[in-house]
Design a protein around this motif. Structure first.
Motif, mmCIF file in Angstrom:
data_model
loop_
_atom_site.group_PDB
_atom_site.id
_atom_site.type_symbol
_atom_site.label_atom_id
_atom_site.label_comp_id
_atom_site.label_asym_id
_atom_site.label_seq_id
_atom_site.Cartn_x
_atom_site.Cartn_y
_atom_site.Cartn_z
ATOM 1 N N ASP A 44 0.825 -1.205 0.000
ATOM 2 C CA ASP A 44 0.000 0.000 0.000
ATOM 3 C C ASP A 44 0.865 1.264 0.000
ATOM 4 N N ASP A 45 1.926 1.232 0.794
ATOM 5 C CA ASP A 45 2.814 2.398 0.838
ATOM 6 C C ASP A 45 3.483 2.621 -0.518
ATOM 7 N N ASP A 46 3.906 1.518 -1.153
ATOM 8 C CA ASP A 46 4.543 1.648 -2.474
ATOM 9 C C ASP A 46 3.566 2.212 -3.501
ATOM 10 N N ILE A 47 2.326 1.719 -3.478
ATOM 11 C CA ILE A 47 1.321 2.214 -4.440
ATOM 12 C C ILE A 47 1.058 3.694 -4.210
ATOM 13 N N SER A 48 0.916 4.104 -2.957
ATOM 14 C CA SER A 48 0.694 5.527 -2.667
ATOM 15 C C SER A 48 1.862 6.372 -3.161
ATOM 16 N N THR A 49 3.086 5.858 -2.959
ATOM 17 C CA THR A 49 4.260 6.590 -3.429
ATOM 18 C C THR A 49 4.266 6.707 -4.949
ATOM 19 N N GLN A 50 3.909 5.600 -5.628
ATOM 20 C CA GLN A 50 3.871 5.621 -7.100
ATOM 21 C C GLN A 50 2.810 6.587 -7.624
ATOM 22 N N LEU A 51 1.632 6.572 -7.028
ATOM 23 C CA LEU A 51 0.574 7.482 -7.470
ATOM 24 C C LEU A 51 0.990 8.932 -7.280
ATOM 25 N N ALA A 52 1.562 9.206 -6.118
ATOM 26 C CA ALA A 52 2.002 10.581 -5.865
ATOM 27 C C ALA A 52 3.116 10.986 -6.816
ATOM 28 N N GLY A 53 4.032 10.072 -7.132
ATOM 29 C CA GLY A 53 5.146 10.408 -8.037
ATOM 30 C C GLY A 53 4.682 10.714 -9.447
ATOM 31 N N GLU A 54 3.724 9.915 -9.954
ATOM 32 C CA GLU A 54 3.229 10.152 -11.316
ATOM 33 C C GLU A 54 2.520 11.500 -11.426
ATOM 34 N N THR A 55 1.681 11.805 -10.461
ATOM 35 C CA THR A 55 0.932 13.066 -10.523
ATOM 36 C C THR A 55 1.855 14.262 -10.341
ATOM 37 N N GLU A 56 2.828 14.124 -9.448
ATOM 38 C CA GLU A 56 3.758 15.241 -9.251
ATOM 39 C C GLU A 56 4.569 15.509 -10.521
ATOM 40 N N GLU A 57 4.957 14.433 -11.192
ATOM 41 C CA GLU A 57 5.720 14.609 -12.437
ATOM 42 C C GLU A 57 4.904 15.358 -13.483
ATOM 43 N N LEU A 58 3.608 14.976 -13.632
ATOM 44 C CA LEU A 58 2.762 15.656 -14.613
ATOM 45 C C LEU A 58 2.522 17.108 -14.219
ATOM 46 N N LEU A 59 2.303 17.351 -12.942
ATOM 47 C CA LEU A 59 2.050 18.718 -12.494
ATOM 48 C C LEU A 59 3.268 19.603 -12.711
ATOM 49 N N LEU A 60 4.454 19.061 -12.539
ATOM 50 C CA LEU A 60 5.658 19.835 -12.810
ATOM 51 C C LEU A 60 5.749 20.218 -14.283
ATOM 52 N N LEU A 61 5.352 19.271 -15.153
ATOM 53 C CA LEU A 61 5.365 19.578 -16.584
ATOM 54 C C LEU A 61 4.332 20.657 -16.932
ATOM 55 N N SER A 62 3.134 20.545 -16.304
ATOM 56 C CA SER A 62 2.080 21.507 -16.613
ATOM 57 C C SER A 62 2.430 22.916 -16.151
ATOM 58 N N ASP A 63 3.259 23.024 -15.125
ATOM 59 C CA ASP A 63 3.654 24.340 -14.619
ATOM 60 C C ASP A 63 4.964 24.825 -15.225
#
Length: 487
Positions: A44-63
């Motif tokens: 569960d911790d790994d999945i949460s980390t992966q979800l957060a990493g993917e979204t953060e990467e996209l948000l960095l690109l969008s900004d």
């Protein structure tokens, strides 16, 4: 079925192993459950980390901004998704989805993941979100963990969704736990097999004890259980052997007692019966009185005989002696006063040894008084009887001499046996001297008779001289006139 079940439950060996196996199985089961819970938490911790990493990467690109012009890197959401999905590889069980104006324009998924087209209800839910949402739900394809982020670039609206389906990883965890469970069950089985053999060796003395207890009868108490080792089972076997020894001695004493009773009481009973039969035919009052006196004397003799036999029987009991400090000099004077009134003889007291010993004063008095009775029976009215005690090296010797006809050398050993008569017909031991021998042995000593002079005999009780703490007193420290300190 019930008989077999009862037999299995009645087997101590199987009960011990079953209890151990059940405890091990419970321990392993709890351990596996804890291990599975820990692995699932990490997943569960790994999945949460992966979800957060993917979204953060996209948000960095969008900004992101162009370094020279300072303008946004992407004109709209579609170009952002095109750039992002061009080089993105989903993790295990993961689906990456890009929606523009409610339409799925990009999707990358792992082989263990599920496409958005197979989740219409979840897709509608994701597209309805206006703020970032993280969560999880159960779908027809299993559990799904997701992260939804609405995105607006250049006036175009879109949704970025990262969905993770952990069923494959959960299945791998369950498979690993299953393998561990099989491995641990095999360990339990192997340990039980080894334990069964070891339990058999440990419980072997108990089985021997049970088998011997079934075969022992009151006529065969000589068998013993072989004892090997110092474990608890061996100690039980040793204690059982000691108990058998005590029982054997008790039965032997009982049989000897009964043999003595039947042997010795037969004669007085015959005398009493014969005179009772004649008593009814006797008219002379004097003869009747004489017969009555004779019967009374025989009954008294029987009573004394029974008391002596009981004393010999009780000699096997652990409480036969009541040991305490005995001042030998004082004790010798007391015994002399008691013995000197038994019969009209010339009594002489030789000063006793000045020592204190650990002994039963009453039993020793009983033994020496028996010497005195024997002297009264086998010496004349003008005889002299001497009594005293002396320290002889490491021994204390309590003695009595008389001026009777003495004891032949061949009879010196036999006079202390039950109902033995010397070859010279000088002295009959009956039970009295055998009681003396028993009392002496109970104190760790011996009783003996030695020639005092050509016209008499000397009877002795020889006891090892010990200090009150049980240690032997050196001979040079104990001499006539000295005293061993009392406890």
């Amino acid at each position: 079925m019930r008989t077999w079940f009862s037999r299995v439950l009645g087997n101590m060996r199987l009960r011990i192993l079953a209890t151990t196996a059940v405890l091990l199985a419970c321990f392993f089961a709890l351990s596996l459950l804890q291990q599975r819970g820990t692995l699932l938490e990490r997943l569960d911790d790994d999945i949460s980390t992966q979800l957060a990493g993917e979204t953060e990467e996209l948000l960095l690109l969008s900004d992101g901004r162009h370094p020279q012009s300072g303008l946004p890197l992407f004109e709209d959401v579609a170009s952002l998704f095109e750039f992002y999905f061009r080089g993105e590889v989903p993790d295990e069980g993961q689906t990456l989805m890009g929606f523009v104006d409610g339409q799925l324009v990009h999707e990358e998924l792992h082989v263990d993941a599920v496409s958005a087209t197979e989740l219409p209800e979840m897709t509608a839910f994701w597209l309805s979100q206006e703020v970032p949402v993280h969560g999880g739900r159960v779908t027809p394809h299993g559990e799904v963990r997701y992260a939804v982020h609405p995105i607006s670039v250049g006036g175009q609206e879109g949704h970025f969704v990262v969905a993770s389906f952990p069923r494959a990883e959960q299945a791998a965890i369950d498979a690993a736990i299953g393998r561990d469970a099989l491995f641990q069950l095999s360990i339990i089985a192997l340990a039980s097999a080894l334990g069964y053999g070891l339990a058999g060796r440990v419980l072997r003395p108990l089985r021997s004890l049970a088998e011997m207890a079934r075969t022992i009868s009151e006529t065969d108490l000589t068998r013993r259980i072989p004892v090997r080792g110092q474990d608890e089972a061996s100690q039980i076997a040793g204690a059982f052997n000691d108990m058998l020894g005590r029982i054997e001695r008790a039965f032997s004493a009982q049989r000897e007692f009964l043999d003595d009773v039947s042997h010795e009481l037969r004669a007085p009973l015959t005398v009493i019966r014969g005179h009772l039969e004649l008593l009814d035919l006797e008219d002379d009052p004097l003869e009747r009185a004489a017969t009555t006196a004779l019967l009374t004397d025989e009954i008294d003799r029987m009573n004394r005989m029974v008391e002596d036999l009981l004393t010999l029987a009780r000699a096997q009991h652990p409480d036969f002696l009541k040991v305490g400090d005995v001042d030998v000099a004082v004790w010798t004077e007391e015994v002399f006063r008691k013995a000197s009134v038994l019969c009209a003889r010339e009594w002489e007291l030789v000063p006793g040894a000045e020592v204190v010993i650990q002994a039963d004063a009453q039993r020793l008095t009983q033994a020496v008084m028996q010497f005195a009775v024997n002297a009264c029976q086998h010496s004349g009215a003008d005889a002299r009887v001497r009594l005293g005690s002396v320290v002889d090296g490491q021994d204390l010797v309590m003695w009595l001499e008389d001026d009777g006809r003495g004891v032949a050398a061949d009879d010196a050993e036999r006079v202390f046996e039950r109902f033995q008569r010397g070859a010279t017909e000088r002295r009959s031991s009956g039970l009295g001297l055998s009681i003396v021998a028993v009392i002496a042995r109970s104190h760790g000593g011996t009783a003996r008779v030695v020639p005092a002079h050509p016209r008499g005999a000397r009877f002795e009780i020889v006891l090892p001289l010990t200090a009150p703490d049980g240690s032997t007193v050196p001979a040079e420290e104990v001499r006539p006139g000295s005293r061993v300190p009392a406890a």
